[in-house]
Motif scaffolding. Structure first.
Motif, PDB file in Angstrom:
ATOM      1  N   PHE A  37       3.722   4.178  -4.066  1.00 35.53           N
ATOM      2  CA  PHE A  37       2.999   2.983  -4.149  1.00 35.53           C
ATOM      3  C   PHE A  37       2.513   2.572  -2.851  1.00 35.53           C
ATOM      4  O   PHE A  37       1.121   2.101  -2.649  1.00 35.53           O
ATOM      5  N   ILE A  38       3.256   2.847  -1.790  1.00 36.69           N
ATOM      6  CA  ILE A  38       2.744   2.407  -0.323  1.00 36.69           C
ATOM      7  C   ILE A  38       1.456   3.316   0.138  1.00 36.69           C
ATOM      8  O   ILE A  38       0.404   2.750   0.628  1.00 36.69           O
ATOM      9  N   LEU A  39       1.625   4.447  -0.364  1.00 38.55           N
ATOM     10  CA  LEU A  39       0.672   5.569  -0.196  1.00 38.55           C
ATOM     11  C   LEU A  39      -0.608   4.927  -0.587  1.00 38.55           C
ATOM     12  O   LEU A  39      -1.958   5.004  -0.291  1.00 38.55           O
ATOM     13  N   HIS A 121     -12.406 -12.628  -1.210  1.00 38.41           N
ATOM     14  CA  HIS A 121     -11.296 -12.606  -0.018  1.00 38.41           C
ATOM     15  C   HIS A 121      -9.892 -13.187  -0.868  1.00 38.41           C
ATOM     16  O   HIS A 121      -8.681 -12.371  -0.452  1.00 38.41           O
ATOM     17  N   TYR A 122      -9.815 -13.919  -1.802  1.00 36.67           N
ATOM     18  CA  TYR A 122      -8.630 -14.234  -2.449  1.00 36.67           C
ATOM     19  C   TYR A 122      -7.992 -12.989  -3.101  1.00 36.67           C
ATOM     20  O   TYR A 122      -6.899 -13.068  -3.274  1.00 36.67           O
ATOM     21  N   GLY A 123      -8.858 -12.206  -3.928  1.00 36.07           N
ATOM     22  CA  GLY A 123      -8.535 -10.980  -4.606  1.00 36.07           C
ATOM     23  C   GLY A 123      -7.742 -10.169  -3.375  1.00 36.07           C
ATOM     24  O   GLY A 123      -6.737  -9.348  -3.874  1.00 36.07           O
ATOM     25  N   LYS A 124      -8.406 -10.028  -2.142  1.00 37.86           N
ATOM     26  CA  LYS A 124      -7.598  -9.148  -1.205  1.00 37.86           C
ATOM     27  C   LYS A 124      -6.467  -9.737  -0.592  1.00 37.86           C
ATOM     28  O   LYS A 124      -5.391  -8.877  -0.777  1.00 37.86           O
ATOM     29  N   VAL A 125      -6.420 -10.989  -0.510  1.00 36.29           N
ATOM     30  CA  VAL A 125      -4.987 -11.710  -0.293  1.00 36.29           C
ATOM     31  C   VAL A 125      -4.072 -11.396  -1.414  1.00 36.29           C
ATOM     32  O   VAL A 125      -2.825 -11.006  -1.008  1.00 36.29           O
ATOM     33  N   ALA A 126      -4.591 -11.602  -2.631  1.00 39.07           N
ATOM     34  CA  ALA A 126      -3.518 -11.332  -3.611  1.00 39.07           C
ATOM     35  C   ALA A 126      -2.965 -10.126  -3.831  1.00 39.07           C
ATOM     36  O   ALA A 126      -1.917  -9.747  -3.874  1.00 39.07           O
ATOM     37  N   THR A 127      -3.935  -9.117  -3.566  1.00 34.98           N
ATOM     38  CA  THR A 127      -3.370  -7.609  -3.591  1.00 34.98           C
ATOM     39  C   THR A 127      -2.214  -7.291  -2.404  1.00 34.98           C
ATOM     40  O   THR A 127      -1.069  -6.926  -2.753  1.00 34.98           O
ATOM     41  N   VAL A 128      -2.458  -7.978  -1.085  1.00 29.09           N
ATOM     42  CA  VAL A 128      -1.714  -7.674  -0.280  1.00 29.09           C
ATOM     43  C   VAL A 128      -0.346  -8.558  -0.392  1.00 29.09           C
ATOM     44  O   VAL A 128       0.835  -8.055  -0.267  1.00 29.09           O
ATOM     45  N   MET A 129      -0.559  -9.686  -1.200  1.00 28.30           N
ATOM     46  CA  MET A 129       0.941 -10.620  -1.330  1.00 28.30           C
ATOM     47  C   MET A 129       1.511  -9.718  -2.580  1.00 28.30           C
ATOM     48  O   MET A 129       2.745  -9.895  -2.345  1.00 28.30           O
ATOM     49  N   MET A 130       0.742  -8.963  -3.249  1.00 25.52           N
ATOM     50  CA  MET A 130       1.401  -8.431  -4.541  1.00 25.52           C
ATOM     51  C   MET A 130       2.142  -7.348  -4.137  1.00 25.52           C
ATOM     52  O   MET A 130       3.339  -6.847  -4.422  1.00 25.52           O
ATOM     53  N   TYR A 131       1.499  -6.376  -3.212  1.00 18.81           N
ATOM     54  CA  TYR A 131       2.320  -5.297  -2.659  1.00 18.81           C
ATOM     55  C   TYR A 131       3.401  -5.775  -1.465  1.00 18.81           C
ATOM     56  O   TYR A 131       4.511  -5.187  -1.824  1.00 18.81           O
ATOM     57  N   ALA A 132       3.310  -7.066  -0.946  1.00 19.84           N
ATOM     58  CA  ALA A 132       4.502  -7.459   0.011  1.00 19.84           C
ATOM     59  C   ALA A 132       5.656  -7.871  -1.089  1.00 19.84           C
ATOM     60  O   ALA A 132       6.578  -7.570  -0.882  1.00 19.84           O
ATOM     61  N   ALA A 133       5.219  -8.639  -2.174  1.00 16.29           N
ATOM     62  CA  ALA A 133       6.128  -9.100  -3.129  1.00 16.29           C
ATOM     63  C   ALA A 133       6.947  -7.787  -4.033  1.00 16.29           C
ATOM     64  O   ALA A 133       8.264  -7.719  -3.805  1.00 16.29           O
ATOM     65  N   ILE A 134       6.196  -6.805  -4.135  1.00 14.44           N
ATOM     66  CA  ILE A 134       6.950  -5.684  -4.968  1.00 14.44           C
ATOM     67  C   ILE A 134       7.926  -4.942  -3.982  1.00 14.44           C
ATOM     68  O   ILE A 134       8.859  -4.612  -4.065  1.00 14.44           O
ATOM     69  N   LEU A 135       7.400  -5.000  -2.417  1.00 16.04           N
ATOM     70  CA  LEU A 135       8.364  -4.247  -1.571  1.00 16.04           C
ATOM     71  C   LEU A 135       9.330  -5.123  -1.319  1.00 16.04           C
ATOM     72  O   LEU A 135      10.619  -4.742  -1.199  1.00 16.04           O
TER      73      LEU A 135
END
Length: 174
Positions: A37-39, A121-135
């Motif tokens: 997932f990180i990759l 921008h919001y979509g990119k922030v959402a993606t980063v936040m989702m990755y952070a939340a999953i981790l």
């Protein structure tokens, strides 16, 4: 096919590999799947950087890059919900939002002009936040529930902006 598009294609290939590894009976399968997932997230950042820096932006990439991201995120969310790591409501909210966005993207792309609404921008922030939340969920961090809520909020905010863009583009076509 340029290198940025090849990295996007690689993300599609990583989806079934993630599923296989996560559900394998091997010790450490959750961490190995998390690494995949990180990759996938790293290839997302790299392909975007390369596409912009070296002028490799294509209509295919603009359409397939977010699709690869959405499919990877949904796969992870569904699988982690199945494993009991993420509450079902998160998958339902994000799943409905992603399906509506995919349908909207297909409607706009498969017309005579092949219109693509690029990520905002919001979509990119959402993606980063989702990755952070999953981790945070995988590593059992104490703030994982709050981070997941923030990720869902930004996901819905990105969807709201997408709907505005869709209406604007679609109304010009009528």
């Amino acid at each position: 096919m340029n290198i940025a598009n090849a990295l996007t294609l690689m993300r599609f290939i990583l989806i079934p590999i993630f599923i296989y590894v996560l559900y394998s009976e091997r010790q450490g399968s959750i961490m190995a799947a998390t690494f995949i997932f990180i990759l996938a997230g790293m290839t997302d950042v790299l392909d975007g950087y390369l596409a912009r820096k070296y002028h490799m932006v294509t209509k295919w990439g603009q359409a397939m890059d977010p699709l690869a991201d959405k499919l990877m995120q949904l796969t992870v969310l569904f699988c982690f919900t199945d494993k009991g790591f993420i509450p079902l409501w998160v998958v339902i909210v994000i799943g409905i939002k992603e399906l509506l966005m995919i349908l909207g993207a297909l409607i706009l792309y498969y017309n005579k002009d092949k219109v693509v609404i690029p990520a905002n921008h919001y979509g990119k922030v959402a993606t980063v936040m989702m990755y952070a939340a999953i981790l945070a969920v995988v590593f059992h961090l104490p703030f994982r529930t709050y981070l997941m809520g923030i990720a869902v909020f930004f996901t819905l905010l990105a969807f709201h902006n997408y709907v505005i863009g869709f209406r604007r583009v679609h109304s010009r076509r009528l």
